[in-house]
Design a protein around this motif. Sequence first.
Motif, mmCIF file in Angstrom:
data_model
loop_
_atom_site.group_PDB
_atom_site.id
_atom_site.type_symbol
_atom_site.label_atom_id
_atom_site.label_comp_id
_atom_site.label_asym_id
_atom_site.label_seq_id
_atom_site.Cartn_x
_atom_site.Cartn_y
_atom_site.Cartn_z
ATOM 1 N N ARG A 130 0.825 -1.202 0.000
ATOM 2 C CA ARG A 130 0.000 0.000 0.000
ATOM 3 C C ARG A 130 0.863 1.257 0.000
ATOM 4 O O ARG A 130 1.988 1.263 0.521
ATOM 5 N N ARG A 131 0.336 2.312 -0.542
ATOM 6 C CA ARG A 131 1.051 3.580 -0.662
ATOM 7 C C ARG A 131 1.579 4.071 0.692
ATOM 8 O O ARG A 131 2.660 4.659 0.774
ATOM 9 N N GLU A 132 0.800 3.823 1.743
ATOM 10 C CA GLU A 132 1.173 4.295 3.071
ATOM 11 C C GLU A 132 2.520 3.736 3.542
ATOM 12 O O GLU A 132 3.202 4.315 4.391
ATOM 13 N N PHE A 133 2.906 2.567 3.003
ATOM 14 C CA PHE A 133 4.145 1.911 3.437
ATOM 15 C C PHE A 133 5.347 2.258 2.553
ATOM 16 O O PHE A 133 6.455 1.801 2.813
ATOM 17 N N TRP A 134 5.131 3.049 1.499
ATOM 18 C CA TRP A 134 6.204 3.287 0.547
ATOM 19 C C TRP A 134 7.444 3.917 1.174
ATOM 20 O O TRP A 134 8.566 3.672 0.730
ATOM 21 N N LYS A 135 7.238 4.733 2.193
ATOM 22 C CA LYS A 135 8.376 5.409 2.839
ATOM 23 C C LYS A 135 8.891 4.644 4.059
ATOM 24 O O LYS A 135 9.775 5.127 4.761
ATOM 25 N N GLU A 136 8.330 3.472 4.303
ATOM 26 C CA GLU A 136 8.709 2.672 5.479
ATOM 27 C C GLU A 136 9.404 1.380 5.050
ATOM 28 O O GLU A 136 8.988 0.269 5.375
ATOM 29 N N VAL A 152 0.655 0.783 13.395
ATOM 30 C CA VAL A 152 -0.528 1.464 13.909
ATOM 31 C C VAL A 152 -0.116 2.734 14.658
ATOM 32 O O VAL A 152 -0.719 3.802 14.484
ATOM 33 N N SER A 153 0.918 2.625 15.488
ATOM 34 C CA SER A 153 1.391 3.786 16.270
ATOM 35 C C SER A 153 1.850 4.926 15.375
ATOM 36 O O SER A 153 1.670 6.109 15.702
ATOM 37 N N LYS A 154 2.443 4.580 14.219
ATOM 38 C CA LYS A 154 2.926 5.603 13.296
ATOM 39 C C LYS A 154 1.810 6.167 12.433
ATOM 40 O O LYS A 154 2.044 7.097 11.640
ATOM 41 N N GLY A 155 0.618 5.605 12.560
ATOM 42 C CA GLY A 155 -0.497 6.085 11.765
ATOM 43 C C GLY A 155 -0.454 5.621 10.325
ATOM 44 O O GLY A 155 -1.166 6.153 9.461
ATOM 45 N N ILE A 156 0.376 4.623 10.033
ATOM 46 C CA ILE A 156 0.492 4.103 8.671
ATOM 47 C C ILE A 156 -0.772 3.338 8.302
ATOM 48 O O ILE A 156 -1.244 3.375 7.160
ATOM 49 N N THR A 157 -1.317 2.625 9.264
ATOM 50 C CA THR A 157 -2.539 1.854 9.061
ATOM 51 C C THR A 157 -3.331 1.849 10.356
ATOM 52 O O THR A 157 -2.822 2.266 11.406
ATOM 53 N N LYS A 205 8.460 -17.039 17.804
ATOM 54 C CA LYS A 205 9.230 -15.802 17.959
ATOM 55 C C LYS A 205 8.973 -14.856 16.791
ATOM 56 O O LYS A 205 8.837 -13.641 16.963
ATOM 57 N N ALA A 206 8.917 -15.435 15.582
ATOM 58 C CA ALA A 206 8.655 -14.623 14.391
ATOM 59 C C ALA A 206 7.268 -13.996 14.469
ATOM 60 O O ALA A 206 7.080 -12.825 14.105
ATOM 61 N N LEU A 207 6.300 -14.753 14.972
ATOM 62 C CA LEU A 207 4.940 -14.221 15.116
ATOM 63 C C LEU A 207 4.892 -13.086 16.129
ATOM 64 O O LEU A 207 4.194 -12.080 15.924
ATOM 65 N N ARG A 208 5.633 -13.247 17.221
ATOM 66 C CA ARG A 208 5.667 -12.181 18.231
ATOM 67 C C ARG A 208 6.336 -10.926 17.661
ATOM 68 O O ARG A 208 5.923 -9.796 17.946
ATOM 69 N N GLY A 209 7.384 -11.130 16.871
ATOM 70 C CA GLY A 209 8.043 -9.991 16.226
ATOM 71 C C GLY A 209 7.110 -9.292 15.259
ATOM 72 O O GLY A 209 7.091 -8.059 15.170
ATOM 73 N N LEU A 210 6.324 -10.084 14.526
ATOM 74 C CA LEU A 210 5.371 -9.515 13.579
ATOM 75 C C LEU A 210 4.305 -8.703 14.316
ATOM 76 O O LEU A 210 3.910 -7.623 13.864
ATOM 77 N N GLU A 211 3.849 -9.221 15.453
ATOM 78 C CA GLU A 211 2.868 -8.489 16.258
ATOM 79 C C GLU A 211 3.414 -7.114 16.656
ATOM 80 O O GLU A 211 2.715 -6.097 16.570
ATOM 81 N N SER A 212 4.676 -7.090 17.062
ATOM 82 C CA SER A 212 5.304 -5.823 17.446
ATOM 83 C C SER A 212 5.388 -4.873 16.256
ATOM 84 O O SER A 212 5.125 -3.671 16.383
ATOM 85 N N SER A 213 5.734 -5.393 15.083
ATOM 86 C CA SER A 213 5.850 -4.552 13.883
ATOM 87 C C SER A 213 4.489 -4.003 13.463
ATOM 88 O O SER A 213 4.376 -2.853 13.036
ATOM 89 N N LEU A 214 3.461 -4.825 13.587
ATOM 90 C CA LEU A 214 2.112 -4.370 13.255
ATOM 91 C C LEU A 214 1.676 -3.240 14.198
ATOM 92 O O LEU A 214 1.059 -2.258 13.773
ATOM 93 N N GLU A 215 2.014 -3.415 15.477
ATOM 94 C CA GLU A 215 1.693 -2.364 16.444
ATOM 95 C C GLU A 215 2.421 -1.063 16.113
ATOM 96 O O GLU A 215 1.875 0.032 16.270
ATOM 97 N N THR A 216 3.665 -1.182 15.641
ATOM 98 C CA THR A 216 4.428 -0.001 15.245
ATOM 99 C C THR A 216 3.761 0.712 14.078
ATOM 100 O O THR A 216 3.698 1.952 14.040
#
Length: 355
Positions: free
Chosen positions: A261-267, A318-323, A305-316
């Motif tokens: 998605r366009r929102e992630f282009w700069k991330e 959201v926190s950045k307002g990307i999604t 561990k990978a799933l927990r890392g993914l959860e953290s990245s998804l939360e990030t």
Amino acid sequence: MNKKVEEIQNWYRNEKELSNYSIMDIGGKLKNLAEKGLIWVLKDLKDTTESERIVINYYLDKYRAVQIYDNLHDLTPILSSNDEYASTPSKSSKHIIPLQNKQHTLEVRDVQQFNGYQKAKELEERIIELCKNFPSFEFYHIVNQIERSAESIKKRIQIGEQIYIREKFNQYSIAVGSAKETSAWLQVSLGQKYITQNQFEELDNMVNHVIGILTKNLSNIKEKEGKGLDLPSPYTPNVKNFGAYDNALLLVEMIYEVTRRREFWKEKDLVRKMRKQATSCVANIAEAHQLYIKKKFRFFNDSLKALRGLESSLETSVSKGITSKESLKEISELRISIRNVLSANMSNISSERAS
């Protein structure tokens, strides 16, 4: 290098891998070697961590007086990980090391003539050629991982051509796991349309052919030369029948779709991280389907561990307002479903090991 020194070093490397490189688990083995007068052979080993070197130097200093430097060829052979220690003293000292029953050894053959090795080599070559057409941004992720796993199949078959039955089982188990991981990366590549359906089927059939050859060889060894060794079953479950595997592949599809998605282009860093975490979940689930329970548990744990890392990245994200959290609801539900299946399987494995 003295063959006995090399043998002990290889035995130690194998013990490290089986213990998941935990210094707590291998500390007792280092002490055992020190008491037998053999800890010195690990002092100059290059592939040790700082923690290992500290422990090795500690035991070398503590047991310096009993170290055996001469007549190593008189010592009985080192065993692989699951063998018991022998109680017969060596000719050169009263110290003992594991003893391999001569009836439980194999003829060493020319690996170049082994059909399984030839097929694994052909598979690696085909995958390397195919990956030349992958997008450049995948060179340090999917391309690197699939080429590494394909190489591991061939490498482990090569290492497995030796005299010790248990070590052959161990190396073939790793080769089977690497083959299943390779198949997972092929499926990920198919999902992203980096390869065609025909290319996937052709290469996946080659992977399954190698697994079949290894399984047949292991079955023959277990039934003939390996009697009395309590070897694991050479037959591994088909990961494609494991529900969490299909869900993990679907999770990868969703993560790739979201991160386009366009929102992630700069991330770019966050995108790479999320894709790596999702695909790592798939790869580890696939590689868990092999012979040894301890390794199965370890790979399931790495997938968690990978799933927990993914959860953290998804939360990030959201926190950045990307999604928004709501837009990730389906992904979160799928991730939790995979986590629950893996946790249940790990619980069952723990119960089996305790019984």
